[in-house]
Enzyme design. Structure first.
Site, PDB file in Angstrom:
ATOM      1  N   ASN A   1     -42.800   1.643 134.891  1.00  0.00           N
ATOM      2  CA  ASN A   1     -41.827   2.263 135.782  1.00  0.00           C
ATOM      3  C   ASN A   1     -41.055   1.143 136.492  1.00  0.00           C
ATOM      4  O   ASN A   1     -41.554   0.554 137.452  1.00  0.00           O
ATOM      5  CB  ASN A   1     -42.527   3.149 136.811  1.00  0.00           C
ATOM      6  CG  ASN A   1     -41.555   3.801 137.765  1.00  0.00           C
ATOM      7  OD1 ASN A   1     -40.358   3.507 137.748  1.00  0.00           O
ATOM      8  ND2 ASN A   1     -42.056   4.670 138.611  1.00  0.00           N
ATOM      9  N   PRO A   2     -39.837   0.844 136.033  1.00  0.00           N
ATOM     10  CA  PRO A   2     -39.081  -0.265 136.628  1.00  0.00           C
ATOM     11  C   PRO A   2     -38.616   0.002 138.062  1.00  0.00           C
ATOM     12  O   PRO A   2     -38.216  -0.920 138.761  1.00  0.00           O
ATOM     13  CB  PRO A   2     -37.887  -0.423 135.682  1.00  0.00           C
ATOM     14  CG  PRO A   2     -37.716   0.908 135.050  1.00  0.00           C
ATOM     15  CD  PRO A   2     -39.095   1.505 134.964  1.00  0.00           C
TER      16      PRO A   2
ATOM     17  N   THR B   1     -39.677   3.686 131.864  1.00  0.00           N
ATOM     18  CA  THR B   1     -39.261   5.034 132.237  1.00  0.00           C
ATOM     19  C   THR B   1     -37.829   5.001 132.761  1.00  0.00           C
ATOM     20  O   THR B   1     -37.377   3.989 133.315  1.00  0.00           O
ATOM     21  CB  THR B   1     -40.195   5.642 133.301  1.00  0.00           C
ATOM     22  OG1 THR B   1     -40.157   4.830 134.472  1.00  0.00           O
ATOM     23  CG2 THR B   1     -41.625   5.741 132.785  1.00  0.00           C
ATOM     24  N   GLU B   2     -37.149   6.128 132.582  1.00  0.00           N
ATOM     25  CA  GLU B   2     -35.755   6.210 132.995  1.00  0.00           C
ATOM     26  C   GLU B   2     -35.512   7.272 134.062  1.00  0.00           C
ATOM     27  O   GLU B   2     -34.450   7.289 134.684  1.00  0.00           O
ATOM     28  CB  GLU B   2     -34.874   6.486 131.784  1.00  0.00           C
ATOM     29  CG  GLU B   2     -34.947   5.361 130.759  1.00  0.00           C
ATOM     30  CD  GLU B   2     -34.148   5.652 129.498  1.00  0.00           C
ATOM     31  OE1 GLU B   2     -33.474   6.706 129.430  1.00  0.00           O
ATOM     32  OE2 GLU B   2     -34.212   4.821 128.580  1.00  0.00           O
TER      33      GLU B   2
ATOM     34  N   GLY C   1     -46.719   2.669 140.040  1.00  0.00           N
ATOM     35  CA  GLY C   1     -47.443   3.148 141.206  1.00  0.00           C
ATOM     36  C   GLY C   1     -48.288   4.373 140.897  1.00  0.00           C
ATOM     37  O   GLY C   1     -48.498   4.731 139.733  1.00  0.00           O
ATOM     38  N   ASP C   2     -48.755   5.008 141.946  1.00  0.00           N
ATOM     39  CA  ASP C   2     -49.603   6.193 141.809  1.00  0.00           C
ATOM     40  C   ASP C   2     -48.904   7.295 141.010  1.00  0.00           C
ATOM     41  O   ASP C   2     -49.532   7.962 140.178  1.00  0.00           O
ATOM     42  CB  ASP C   2     -49.992   6.730 143.182  1.00  0.00           C
ATOM     43  CG  ASP C   2     -50.881   5.772 143.958  1.00  0.00           C
ATOM     44  OD1 ASP C   2     -51.547   4.923 143.317  1.00  0.00           O
ATOM     45  OD2 ASP C   2     -50.919   5.874 145.198  1.00  0.00           O
ATOM     46  N   GLY C   3     -47.625   7.484 141.228  1.00  0.00           N
ATOM     47  CA  GLY C   3     -46.886   8.514 140.506  1.00  0.00           C
ATOM     48  C   GLY C   3     -46.822   8.235 139.013  1.00  0.00           C
ATOM     49  O   GLY C   3     -46.935   9.148 138.193  1.00  0.00           O
TER      50      GLY C   3
ATOM     51  N   GLU D   1     -48.431  10.617 136.108  1.00  0.00           N
ATOM     52  CA  GLU D   1     -47.645  11.175 135.014  1.00  0.00           C
ATOM     53  C   GLU D   1     -48.262  10.836 133.653  1.00  0.00           C
ATOM     54  O   GLU D   1     -48.338  11.692 132.769  1.00  0.00           O
ATOM     55  CB  GLU D   1     -46.206  10.655 135.054  1.00  0.00           C
ATOM     56  CG  GLU D   1     -45.355  11.301 136.120  1.00  0.00           C
ATOM     57  CD  GLU D   1     -43.888  10.916 135.996  1.00  0.00           C
ATOM     58  OE1 GLU D   1     -43.450  10.536 134.880  1.00  0.00           O
ATOM     59  OE2 GLU D   1     -43.183  10.998 137.008  1.00  0.00           O
TER      60      GLU D   1
ATOM     61  N   GLY E   1     -47.012  -0.524 142.247  1.00  0.00           N
ATOM     62  CA  GLY E   1     -46.312   0.315 143.220  1.00  0.00           C
ATOM     63  C   GLY E   1     -46.474  -0.209 144.630  1.00  0.00           C
ATOM     64  O   GLY E   1     -47.034  -1.272 144.866  1.00  0.00           O
TER      65      GLY E   1
END
Length: 140
Positions: A22-23, A53-54, A82-84, A88, A107
């Site tokens: 996740n950038p 991810t976008e 991160g946690d999210g 996912e 994160g």
């Protein structure tokens, strides 16, 4: 860092190591974490693939697609974010018994990694993941 067991087993199998990054995590600082991890993987000649991810929910979609494409073969998905992000990835992989999920914290809160005592340092997290993968191979 010696991962010869992992590399030897990889040469004789179709198992894959895939990273979902996740950038946007930690306001973009997660990319520094990923660059460190990527450099280590390349230095150790560890085969991997990676996707960024976008949008929100994309990590879940990617995890599900990768799990389905594996066709029942062992798949190692590693969330970098991160946690999210890890949430996912786990949700996308949950119904696939062939998938093992790892996490490299990148994160801002990282409550998940603290709760599961995942090392904060990306290098140490990667070492723990690779050690776990080698341990898995040795048990089979």
């Amino acid at each position: 860092m010696n991962h010869e067991d992992f590399l030897e087993d990889k040469a004789h199998s179709r198992e894959e190591l895939k990273f979902i990054i996740n950038p946007q995590a930690k306001n973009g600082s997660c990319l520094k974490v990923w660059k460190k991890v990527e450099q280590m993987l390349k230095e150790e000649n560890i085969p991997f693939s990676a996707a960024r991810t976008e949008y929100q929910g994309h990590a879940r979609e990617l995890a599900k697609i990768y799990a389905e494409q594996a066709g029942g073969q062992r798949l190692y998905l590693v969330a970098v974010g991160g946690d999210g992000t890890v949430h996912e990835v786990m949700n996308g992989a949950v119904s696939h018994r062939n998938v093992t999920v790892g996490f490299i914290p990148g994160g801002s809160g990282n409550d998940f990694s603290r709760g599961f005592r995942i090392p904060k340092d990306p290098a140490e997290s990667l070492k723990a993941i690779l050690k776990g993968i080698s341990h898995f191979f040795c048990k089979s």
